[in-house]
Scaffold this active site. Sequence first.
Site, mmCIF file in Angstrom:
data_model
loop_
_atom_site.group_PDB
_atom_site.id
_atom_site.type_symbol
_atom_site.label_atom_id
_atom_site.label_comp_id
_atom_site.label_asym_id
_atom_site.label_seq_id
_atom_site.Cartn_x
_atom_site.Cartn_y
_atom_site.Cartn_z
ATOM 1 N N GLU A 264 88.245 105.193 70.356
ATOM 2 C CA GLU A 264 88.039 106.449 70.236
ATOM 3 C C GLU A 264 86.835 106.570 69.126
ATOM 4 O O GLU A 264 86.719 105.669 68.425
ATOM 5 C CB GLU A 264 89.526 106.924 69.478
ATOM 6 C CG GLU A 264 90.699 106.974 70.261
ATOM 7 C CD GLU A 264 91.790 107.241 69.691
ATOM 8 O OE1 GLU A 264 91.891 107.443 68.443
ATOM 9 O OE2 GLU A 264 92.965 107.249 70.326
ATOM 10 N N HIS A 283 93.571 112.761 70.120
ATOM 11 C CA HIS A 283 94.439 112.222 68.972
ATOM 12 C C HIS A 283 95.068 113.376 67.967
ATOM 13 O O HIS A 283 94.788 113.156 66.962
ATOM 14 C CB HIS A 283 93.600 111.298 68.105
ATOM 15 C CG HIS A 283 94.608 109.934 67.626
ATOM 16 N ND1 HIS A 283 94.241 108.682 67.644
ATOM 17 C CD2 HIS A 283 95.888 110.071 67.275
ATOM 18 C CE1 HIS A 283 95.182 108.026 67.127
ATOM 19 N NE2 HIS A 283 96.277 108.629 66.672
#
Length: 530
Positions: A264, A283
């Site tokens: 990420e 997220h």
Amino acid sequence: MTAPKILIADAISPRGAEELSRDHALEVVTKTGLSELDLIEIIPEFSAIIVRSETKVTDKVLNAGRKLRVVGRAGVGVDNVDVETATRRGVVVMNAPGGNTVSTAEHAFSLLLSVARKIPHADASVRGGKWDRKNLEGVELCNKTLGVIGMGRIGSELGRRAIAFGMRVIAYDPYLSAARARSLQVELLDELDDLLATSDFISLHTQLTAETRHLLNAARLQKTKRGVRIINCARGGLIDEAALVQALQDQHVAAAALDVFEHEPLPKDSPLRQAPNLVLTPHLGASTAEAQESVGIEIAQSVRAALLEGTIRNAVNMPSLDAKTLAIIGPHLLFGEKLGKFLSQVAPKRVDILNINYSGKVNEVDTTAITRAVLKGFLQSAGGIEVNEVNAPAFAESLGLKVTETRLSAVGDYTDLLELSAVADGKTVSVGGAFFGATPRIVSVNSRPVEARPHGVILVLENTDRPGMVGRIGTLLGDHGVNIATMSLSRNQAGGTALTVLNLDTAPGEALLAAISVSEDIHSAQVIEL
């Protein structure tokens, strides 16, 4: 006297920031978007730093923080904080464990609806000038089966919402008791493969550990029902992303939705971006105004209490104790945690009752912290590193694990004795420990008297009490290059069943364990790593 300085390195809710600044007892500085070099340069003047998921508190940052006493993580996971270095430096790492449960469960359910009714694809289609109703046919949730992997706080909340929509909810969680599953109105399965083969929808809500990494790999994805829909709002790495892309392309998996990823932010060249029938969100599980306000206030209150009162709560790397009490019971805390780890490795995974019995002088002190240390050691195999002395009781409750304490004031064979026993399906396993002066020792296993050091690698054997057994075991270990540090023997009667406990210098390999277990005189062989 100069007020302690706090650095807010990632934005938290306004009310959280206000809580920190209240009564001007602390000097609060907000600087976001800092690189590691930026942090290293300014961190020496700060007593605490508060981050979310963006800023990385690395070993270099921690070592540069000469005044640093507290790292506050406004959220649950502390993956972006080097907890080991913080502990070694004497820095308390705190989190906010309760603030995002509902928001993450609701996001998972939103993704569940999205993949069922193809909502994101329908939106994109209409915006692209199409009116393609035929290819956007979805499925209903009612009367479908939802398989939940991990029935902790978030998994339980998701299950409640699914049941309200008329879904049948099944669950795989090796640590959830049957009684807790019944109270949640879910069907508890013993095998993950059974859940995969039965579920129309699968949602993951478990920790990322060595055991759960790529829990859904290519082989397991092929065991799922054709047309399954998969949601992951828990941890990136639980799903093998390459295998998921292939399963989507093959149409074995009808659709999937991911809120978390192995890397990420998601790389621009990630194959996930081109995969069919896949919903991606960045997220967002905890990204609601309510959750952010809650975790912001929670971490602000914890950091204030630590800096101004010396009170520790929601810490992931130390017990919530004042310094004086910690000095008295510190040895019992570490020993209790090790006994808990020992018991967790010899007990069945799905334990109903954990009893902790205190005997002797240890009853003269408040044993709450010791009990929490025991729970931490016992539950870490289930909850990973996020289980700590603060949240262990709540985690035990979420699993349906009943924790009891008993006390014997009379002094027996030992001045202090700590006995742990775990009950599962009517079977009890136990371990006991005592101090020989200042030295801790394991003194019983399953009520058999032994003496072993509570650290390193321990091999526990149950074998027929027969002449030559010790020599045979020693020869096998020697042939495989494993040295015995200490050995303790116990038996119920001559010629009966003997218990052999060995402290080893190195862990035995699979070949050695197979060679030991092949003997009909060896009833069981368990390797305990402390």
